[in-house]
Design a protein around this motif. Sequence first.
Motif, short mmCIF file in Angstrom:
data_model
loop_
_atom_site.label_atom_id
_atom_site.label_comp_id
_atom_site.label_asym_id
_atom_site.label_seq_id
_atom_site.Cartn_x
_atom_site.Cartn_y
_atom_site.Cartn_z
N ARG A 19 60.63 26.28 18.82
CA ARG A 19 60.33 25.77 17.48
C ARG A 19 60.74 26.80 16.43
NH1 ARG A 19 56.36 28.13 14.68
NH2 ARG A 19 54.54 27.28 15.73
N PHE A 20 61.49 26.34 15.44
CA PHE A 20 61.90 27.17 14.31
C PHE A 20 61.26 26.62 13.04
CE2 PHE A 20 65.37 27.10 17.37
CZ PHE A 20 65.72 28.43 17.49
N LEU A 21 60.86 27.51 12.13
CA LEU A 21 60.55 27.16 10.75
C LEU A 21 61.67 27.73 9.90
CD1 LEU A 21 56.69 27.83 10.62
CD2 LEU A 21 57.86 25.61 10.73
N VAL A 22 62.40 26.86 9.23
CA VAL A 22 63.64 27.27 8.57
C VAL A 22 63.64 26.87 7.10
CG1 VAL A 22 64.89 27.05 10.75
CG2 VAL A 22 64.88 25.13 9.14
N GLN A 46 59.05 33.83 12.81
CA GLN A 46 59.54 34.10 14.15
C GLN A 46 59.52 32.81 14.97
OE1 GLN A 46 57.21 36.99 16.24
NE2 GLN A 46 58.42 36.90 18.11
N PRO A 47 60.58 32.50 15.70
CA PRO A 47 60.58 31.28 16.52
C PRO A 47 59.50 31.34 17.59
CG PRO A 47 62.81 32.14 16.26
CD PRO A 47 61.89 33.19 15.72
N THR A 74 56.93 21.58 6.12
CA THR A 74 55.67 21.63 6.85
C THR A 74 54.80 22.82 6.46
OG1 THR A 74 56.71 22.93 8.59
CG2 THR A 74 56.71 20.52 8.86
N GLN A 75 55.38 23.91 6.04
CA GLN A 75 54.58 25.11 5.79
C GLN A 75 55.31 26.01 4.81
OE1 GLN A 75 52.79 27.01 9.26
NE2 GLN A 75 53.35 29.00 8.46
N GLY A 76 54.75 26.17 3.62
CA GLY A 76 55.36 27.04 2.63
C GLY A 76 56.78 26.62 2.25
N GLY A 77 57.06 25.31 2.27
CA GLY A 77 58.41 24.83 1.94
C GLY A 77 59.37 24.87 3.11
N ALA A 78 58.92 25.35 4.27
CA ALA A 78 59.80 25.43 5.44
C ALA A 78 59.89 24.07 6.13
CB ALA A 78 59.29 26.48 6.41
N VAL A 79 60.97 23.90 6.87
CA VAL A 79 61.19 22.69 7.65
C VAL A 79 61.12 23.06 9.13
CG1 VAL A 79 62.90 20.94 8.27
CG2 VAL A 79 62.59 21.60 5.87
N LEU A 80 60.48 22.20 9.92
CA LEU A 80 60.36 22.44 11.35
C LEU A 80 61.57 21.88 12.08
CD1 LEU A 80 57.24 22.23 13.57
CD2 LEU A 80 59.27 20.96 14.27
#
Length: 451
Positions: free
Chosen positions: A373-376, A442-443, A407-413
């Motif tokens: 899983r990445f948050l990008v 971190q992934p 999903t979190q702080g403007g990041a995309v999962l």
Amino acid sequence: MVETTQAASPAKQPLRIALAGLGTVGVGVIKLIEANAGLIARRAGRPIMITAVSARSRGRDRGIDLASYAWEDDMTALAARPDVDVVVELVGGSDGPALVLARNAIAQGKALITANKAMIAHHGMALAQAAEQKGVAIRFEAAVAGGIPVIKGLREGAAANRVERIFGILNGTCNYILSTMEDTGRDFAEVLAEAQAKGYAEADPTFDIEGIDAAHKLSILSAIAFGAKIDFASVDTQGISRILAADIAQADALGYCIRLIGTAEADAGPDGTPGLFQRVAPHLVPVDNLLAHVDGPTNAVVVEGNFSGRLLFQGAGAGDGPTASAVVADIIDIARGMDTGFEADMAFSIPVDGLEAMAPAPSGHRIGRSYIRFLVADRPGVLAEITAAMRDAGVSIESLIQKGQATQGGAVLVAIVTHEVAEAAVTEALRLLDGSPSLVAQPLVMQILGN
């Protein structure tokens, strides 16, 4: 007709117990011994009698009458009492008074029973060796999986087998959190707070949620199963605190649930050198796997023997009743052993000097499927960067999921499920992405549990 009479067997002397620690488990032990005294005496072959107790606070109301038991302010002094045959340590902690009491008990020729998995994981080899030299028993069934007799199952039921693998759910707190996240869709922090309010998690939950408690238990099981010296430091340990509700949802959509799994198996490295692989980490578990249906604060351990096949041990992994039941079962075993002369049997199935110092097995050559899983950052080119790193590292992608909403702080999962590949290849792919401005966290890598 000649009438004969048989003299009644002389009454056997009670087995005298000193109990250190009067928390929920210690109180549970007293309640169990008092409630089932007659049944326990018949099964043990002699009465079981608590003679002395100790705890940090004498004046605390525990809901039981302690007036008939001698009290020691210094719990380490219990071992020296002449009216004690067995010391039961339920204080906890790998060092401090618990360890002093354990050492004193063995030195005084008293059998030792403990529910202290941290102490056994760190000092179990030395304590067991001292017990062998002194000719006394040391038992710790309650240290692993609460009321589930998995240690007895390994030491006795599976004794004739070469164990090939042990895996399972070893921490009820983590299992409660993950299964509740699964059922409710709530995030980790909220469910952890609920677990603390219900008493399933400690005020400081670090040992549980970071996998340390499960790693203590796994290292103990490994020693018994594989005839290895305990090597807690070599358990690859990862907790559950980074798991998001979105990970739970993605796993469900793919046909999996997430569970914290401990795994141990004898494993040769790429050069053929034998070693012991030990890991505690969250895994994706297929919904048709038996561990996927273990919910709430429950433990389940699977033992695979070369002749027995797959054995499942499942039940309450904590709590006053189940854990007290395991403690008293150890007391009964010691009472029986004093009649047969086998009260000093080996704590880890074979003498400590016969346990092998097995080298930690590397994980890079292990083949399996992974969830990554990445948050990008939500910008063009991110997917191309991730897939290029996978390609360059030789990781084949089975499926790729991108959530369209932040999903979190403007990041995309972004989530990837790989085909079967060596773990070293996944590590290399993440190394190629290290420092990329496209990644905002971190992934997270979770292995997919094979059947």
